[in-house]
Every structure is written in C-alpha cells, then in structure tokens.
Design an enzyme around this catalytic site. Structure first.
Site, PDB file in Angstrom:
ATOM      1  N   ASP A 131       0.836  -1.200   0.000  1.00 65.30           N
ATOM      2  CA  ASP A 131       0.000   0.000   0.000  1.00 65.30           C
ATOM      3  C   ASP A 131       0.868   1.245   0.000  1.00 65.30           C
ATOM      4  O   ASP A 131       1.393   1.649   1.025  1.00 65.30           O
ATOM      5  CB  ASP A 131      -0.867  -0.055   1.275  1.00 65.30           C
ATOM      6  CG  ASP A 131      -1.861   1.094   1.337  1.00 65.30           C
ATOM      7  OD1 ASP A 131      -2.144   1.697   0.290  1.00 65.30           O
ATOM      8  OD2 ASP A 131      -2.347   1.384   2.442  1.00 65.30           O
ATOM      9  N   GLY A 153      -4.103  10.432  -6.911  1.00 66.26           N
ATOM     10  CA  GLY A 153      -4.643  11.785  -6.778  1.00 66.26           C
ATOM     11  C   GLY A 153      -6.122  11.890  -7.082  1.00 66.26           C
ATOM     12  O   GLY A 153      -6.656  12.996  -7.160  1.00 66.26           O
ATOM     13  N   CYS A 159      -8.563  12.859  -1.130  1.00 69.84           N
ATOM     14  CA  CYS A 159      -7.162  12.943  -1.516  1.00 69.84           C
ATOM     15  C   CYS A 159      -6.793  14.354  -1.945  1.00 69.84           C
ATOM     16  O   CYS A 159      -7.515  14.973  -2.721  1.00 69.84           O
ATOM     17  CB  CYS A 159      -6.963  11.961  -2.674  1.00 69.84           C
ATOM     18  SG  CYS A 159      -5.379  12.095  -3.446  1.00 69.84           S
ATOM     19  N   GLY A 196     -10.028   5.004  -6.509  1.00 71.34           N
ATOM     20  CA  GLY A 196     -10.156   6.428  -6.217  1.00 71.34           C
ATOM     21  C   GLY A 196     -11.162   7.117  -7.123  1.00 71.34           C
ATOM     22  O   GLY A 196     -11.148   6.929  -8.336  1.00 71.34           O
ATOM     23  N   GLY A 235     -13.484   3.641  -1.241  1.00 72.59           N
ATOM     24  CA  GLY A 235     -13.491   4.072   0.151  1.00 72.59           C
ATOM     25  C   GLY A 235     -14.818   4.739   0.456  1.00 72.59           C
ATOM     26  O   GLY A 235     -15.643   4.223   1.198  1.00 72.59           O
ATOM     27  N   GLY A 292      -8.744  10.374   4.962  1.00 69.44           N
ATOM     28  CA  GLY A 292      -7.697   9.800   4.118  1.00 69.44           C
ATOM     29  C   GLY A 292      -6.570   9.236   4.965  1.00 69.44           C
ATOM     30  O   GLY A 292      -6.320   9.699   6.079  1.00 69.44           O
ATOM     31  N   ARG A 294       6.008   9.223  11.376  1.00 73.51           N
ATOM     32  CA  ARG A 294       5.468  10.057  10.301  1.00 73.51           C
ATOM     33  C   ARG A 294       5.762  11.534  10.585  1.00 73.51           C
ATOM     34  O   ARG A 294       6.249  12.270   9.729  1.00 73.51           O
ATOM     35  CB  ARG A 294       3.952   9.868  10.185  1.00 73.51           C
ATOM     36  CG  ARG A 294       3.334  10.608   9.016  1.00 73.51           C
ATOM     37  CD  ARG A 294       1.829  10.751   9.189  1.00 73.51           C
ATOM     38  NE  ARG A 294       1.505  11.993   9.877  1.00 73.51           N
ATOM     39  CZ  ARG A 294       1.262  13.142   9.275  1.00 73.51           C
ATOM     40  NH1 ARG A 294       1.254  13.201   7.969  1.00 73.51           N
ATOM     41  NH2 ARG A 294       1.018  14.237   9.960  1.00 73.51           N
TER      42      ARG A 294
HETATM   43  P1  IMP Z   1     -12.535   7.118  -2.741  1.00 75.68           P
HETATM   44  O1  IMP Z   1     -13.147   5.796  -3.033  1.00 75.68           O
HETATM   45  O2  IMP Z   1     -12.750   8.121  -3.845  1.00 75.68           O
HETATM   46  O3  IMP Z   1     -12.945   7.672  -1.427  1.00 75.68           O
HETATM   47  O4  IMP Z   1     -10.946   6.893  -2.728  1.00 75.68           O
HETATM   48  C1  IMP Z   1     -10.328   5.907  -1.941  1.00 75.68           C
HETATM   49  C2  IMP Z   1      -8.882   5.796  -2.354  1.00 75.68           C
HETATM   50  O5  IMP Z   1      -8.175   7.015  -2.090  1.00 75.68           O
HETATM   51  C3  IMP Z   1      -8.085   4.768  -1.610  1.00 75.68           C
HETATM   52  O6  IMP Z   1      -8.285   3.465  -2.077  1.00 75.68           O
HETATM   53  C4  IMP Z   1      -6.657   5.227  -1.801  1.00 75.68           C
HETATM   54  O7  IMP Z   1      -6.124   4.817  -3.038  1.00 75.68           O
HETATM   55  C5  IMP Z   1      -6.807   6.718  -1.840  1.00 75.68           C
HETATM   56  N1  IMP Z   1      -6.468   7.365  -0.564  1.00 75.68           N
HETATM   57  C6  IMP Z   1      -6.774   6.967   0.679  1.00 75.68           C
HETATM   58  N2  IMP Z   1      -6.360   7.879   1.585  1.00 75.68           N
HETATM   59  C7  IMP Z   1      -5.751   8.847   0.891  1.00 75.68           C
HETATM   60  C8  IMP Z   1      -5.098  10.072   1.269  1.00 75.68           C
HETATM   61  O8  IMP Z   1      -5.066  10.478   2.442  1.00 75.68           O
HETATM   62  N3  IMP Z   1      -4.558  10.795   0.261  1.00 75.68           N
HETATM   63  C9  IMP Z   1      -4.629  10.397  -1.043  1.00 75.68           C
HETATM   64  N4  IMP Z   1      -5.259   9.292  -1.437  1.00 75.68           N
HETATM   65  C10 IMP Z   1      -5.815   8.520  -0.472  1.00 75.68           C
END
Ligand code: IMP
Length: 504
Positions: free
Chosen positions: A275, A328, A333, A369, A391, A418, A431
C-alpha cells in the site's frame, strides 16, 4: 453508404491526451440488447484463487475496513483489504491488531472449521464464555465448544459443550466436564466424510454442530448449522476452498512490513496489498519481490500507479497479480495539489490497462479512487479495469469504524478520512519525524448509510442492469466490445453533466 456510429470509440475518447474522468463521458446505448440480467456474470478472477462475484474491493483505510465490514462485503461477493493503521495505547503501530482482524474474518464463516475454539474439561463455564466473546462482536460470539482431553485443538474428543448446556449469567463456576454432552450421547462424523454428507447428517440428526474425528478419536473439524445457513444465505460469498471468507491485508514499504507480511499470512490472509500512493519506485518494487519470493501462492497486489510507464514496469515483473490504478483521484485525496503529481481517474485506467494488455500480461487493473456511483464502476470496467477499489462508497456503513453522529441539521453522519491525513497519522511518531506537517488527505463527513447488506445490493443490481443494457454477459465481453470499438462513448461538457443530475 456505411452506417455512421454514434459517439466515440475508447481510443478516440482518449486520443488527444486530455485528462478525463468519469464525469467527462458516458457509455452510449448503441447495442440492441438480447441479454437478460439473470444471465450476467460480474465475476472477476484476481488470481491465486481469489475470485470475486462482485468486482468491488474495500480500500485499506482505518475509517473503512473493520473486520465487520470485511465480513459483510465478502459475504456479498466483494473483498476487503485490512489496513495497517492500528495503534497501541501509546499511539505506536500495532501489528497484532491487524493480525486479529484478519483472523476474525477467517473465523467468521467456515465449511469445515479446521481450528475451532476448543476447551478443556477442567475449565469453568465462565472461562469458556469469556473465550467465546474474545475479539468478536456480540452477535458473532462463539457458544458451542468441542471439549478435548487436553484442551488442544486436535486432541482426543471427550464431549461437546453446547449453548443449551449452560447459562450466560449464573452458575458459571461449574466445570465444563459437569455440563458437557459426553461421548455417549454425542453424534460425531468421521474424517472421510465430505461437506455435503456432514450437512446431511446435521439435518437428519436434528443437531446444531457436528464434531468430526479421525480413527483414533482425535478432533479434526467442526461443522455447524450456523455456517451451513450462512453459506445458503450468501451464495455469492467470496470464499476459499474450505468455505472460509477471503480477506486481504495491506503492508507499507517500511522495514516493519517484513514482519507484517509473515504474520498476516500466518493468520490465514489470502493475499496482500503493498500500500503506497507512489508504487513506481525502488521501495515498493523491493517489497513486491520480497513477498513474491516467499509467498508465491498468495495474491500479490501492487500500485498505486497511473501511467503506462509504471504499468509496463509492473507487468514486466511477472509476479504481480493485480495493481491499484489511480493517483490523486480519491475523494479524500489532496495529493494532486499537495505535490502537483496525479492523474484524472479515467485516463489512468484506460492508459494503464492498455499498456498491461499490450505487454501480454494478465495483471488485473483495479480502478482506485474517485468512484462515487455504480455508474462510475461500469465506466471503470469499460476502460479496462477488472475490479474497483472504493473508500467513500462504503464509508458511513454501519460496519465501518468510528461513531455515528448528528450534524447541525440533525442528519446522521460518520467521518471518513484519508490515510495521508493528520487524523489517520499513519506511522505515528515516525510520520511526524519524517514528514512534519505534510498531508495528502482530508477528513470528510459522509451520510450514515446503515448496514452494508441493506445498501450495497442496490449497487450490484445497478451493475447487472448496466450489463444488460450494454448487451454484455461478462466483464470480458465488455472489454472485448470496447477494444473492438463496438461499445461507444459520449464526451460530455459541464452542461451535460448538470443535465444528467437532478435539475434543481
Ligand atoms: P474514494 O473511493 O474516492 O474515497 O478513494 C479511496 C482511495 O483514495 C483509496 O483506495 C486510496 O487509493 C486513496 N487514498 C486513501 N487515503 C488517501 C489520502 O489520504 N490521500 C490520497 N489518497 C488517499
């Protein structure tokens, strides 16, 4: 005169090199459909025995993937990746907690339970109750226990302690041997029987649990009515050969991950995700190689990447089964602005999936994403993805970690953050030392959605409907239609996007 085709082929849609994402296009209804949705299969084979009936994966995020969510999603045909952001009371990373989450999923549903919770005759009922509750949600607590002579998993069976043999709140000082059903009254199966025969015996004998013993009388498995019913209730469940739900786990590229890899697989995980938001570099590739060298039989997922250069490199390695595509584009994100590097989601998928295909690799593209609706899943699959990782689509489910709250207008909400946000604080003190104030993620509120089993089936129904309308019976059908230019796309501007949503 040749008949003009509506819209664009995928090649034309992406020809100019502009960055595009899901809102920029739709699929067009150009195919006369002869497909009925009951003949559609959404099955996707990620590799190494992990086959999803619903191509949706839960992202390894500490605001999403609790073991409860992993169980609920696997029962519905998807799969979850257990995150690695558990901490101890002092805020330090805690590998043991991730291991417990994996074990909780693997233990939740079984065909033959190979390692049932076993107790010894001298234990008290109180100790047994505590053991059955440990690390489980109350509704998942274990209440029936094979009793072996020495209390060992595969020791000589001397009885069965059933729920009807004890009270939860009183007389808990009694010993197991005083209340268990001894061998005299106990129906047992023999180790040559298959699952079907074991189930039939449970039915015929009106019993709830069937211990299975070898010729010496040692316990080999347990089969239970509860598990039988679960497998009938969830026919699409993502299970391994022995009927257990499948689950993946995430590791980072830090040194501690070597220990995580070994412990995660020892706990029974079916695969691992390396990851990292920047998966095209020395550290992630070293980690992938390390895992492939030691666990070749297990599913291995790399990424995140978003360019054809990176996709070709992963494909060349030949031991990566699937990769997360997207940089991105996640809903929480801020990477693309924080470091100026990222890619629009749809372009990333189209370009990477194509590069993989041209490399003659079988690596599966996981669109990761920016997926908000079932329609986005359809679009991602059309562009070459074999599955999506989400997510926000799952965040707010009852099974997600975190509390349900009321917002200022009285609506039920949950928080979704995130992994690159300060709230997640992945890595704890390390971190802060290495990155200081740098963040690549935010905290959002999402509406409370209720139980996954209630809201997620609508997503599956929408996918089936889309495949029916597109006259595709499978994801491979859709991929072929797109690569031959048969599936057509419409490019949209902002006004067309507005038109496609409720109008006020
Ligand atoms: P979502 O489904 O659009 O909410 O995106 C989820 C995805 O965002 C995850 O599977 C990761 O690849 C990515 N992601 C998770 N946390 C972060 C973050 O803090 N910054 C950038 N990308 C993130």
């Amino acid at each position: 005169m040749s008949e003009e085709r509506s819209g664009l082929s995928a090649e034309e849609l992406f020809a100019r090199g502009d960055e595009r994402t899901y809102d920029d296009f739709t699929l067009l209804n150009t195919q006369f459909s002869e497909t009925d949705k009951c003949n559609v299969s959404l099955t996707t084979d990620l590799g190494k025995g992990v086959v999803l009936r619903v191509p949706v994966m839960a992202s390894p995020m500490d605001s999403v993937t609790s073991p409860r969510l992993a169980i609920a999603l696997a029962r519905l045909g998807g799969i979850a990746v257990i995150h690695y952001n558990h901490k101890d009371a002092e805020g330090r990373p805690n590998i043991g907690k991730q291991v417990e989450d994996i074990m909780q999923v693997k233990r939740s549903q079984n065909g033959f339970i190979e390692d049932p919770l076993v107790v010894a005759p001298e234990m008290t009922i109180g100790q047994v109750i505590e053991l059955g509750n440990k690390n489980r949600e109350p509704e998942e607590a274990i209440r029936t226990f094979p009793v072996t002579e020495n209390g060992q998993s595969h020791g000589r069976l001397v009885g069965l302690l059933r729920r009807e043999d004890y009270f939860l709140g009183s007389r808990t000082n009694l010993k197991v041997k005083e209340r268990m059903l001894g061998l005299d009254g106990l129906i047992v199966g023999d180790s040559t029987m298959d699952l079907e025969r074991a189930r039939e015996m449970i039915w015929q004998e009106h019993i709830k649990s069937l211990p299975i013993v070898d010729r010496e009388g040692n316990l080999v498995y347990l089969v239970t009515r509860g598990d039988m019913e679960k497998s009938e209730q969830f026919p699409f469940a993502t299970t391994d050969k022995s009927g257990k739900l499948q689950v993946l786990f995430a590791v980072s590229t830090w040194p501690e991950s070597y220990e995580r890899v070994e412990k995660g697989f020892a706990a029974g995980a079916d695969g691992v995700v390396v990851d990292t938001s920047q998966g095209f570099g020395r550290h992630p590739l070293e980690m992938l190689k390390y895992i492939a060298d030691r666990h070749l039989g297990k599913l291995l997922i790399g990424g995140n990447i978003s360019t054809s250069e990176a996709a070709r490199e992963l494909a060349r390695l030949d031991f990566v089964d699937a990769y997360r595509c997207g940089q991105g584009s996640g809903s929480i994100c801020t990477t693309a602005d924080a470091i100026g590097i990222g890619r629009a989601g749809a372009t990333a998928i189209y370009e990477c999936a194509r590069a993989v295909h041209e490399s003659r690799s079988k690596m599966v593209t996981i669109a990761d994403g920016g997926i908000r609706f079932a329609g986005d899943i359809v679009k991602a699959l059309a562009l070459g993805a074999g599955a999506v990782m989400v997510g926000s689509m799952l965040a707010g489910s009852d099974e997600c970690p975190g509390e349900k709250k009321l917002d200022e207008r009285g609506r039920q909400i949950m928080e979704y953050w995130g992994m690159g946000s300060k709230k997640a604080n992945v890595g704890g003190e390390a971190r802060v030392r290495d990155y200081g104030n740098h963040e690549e993620g935010i905290v959002r509120r999402v509406p409370y959605k209720g139980k996954l089993g209630k809201h997620f089936p609508a997503v599956v129904d929408a996918l089936l409907h889309a495949f029916e309308v597109s006259d595709c019976r499978s994801i491979a059908d859709l991929h072929n239609g797109v690569s031959q230019g048969e599936v057509r796309f419409g490019l949209r501007g902002p006004a067309a996007v507005m038109e496609s949503r409720p109008h006020d």
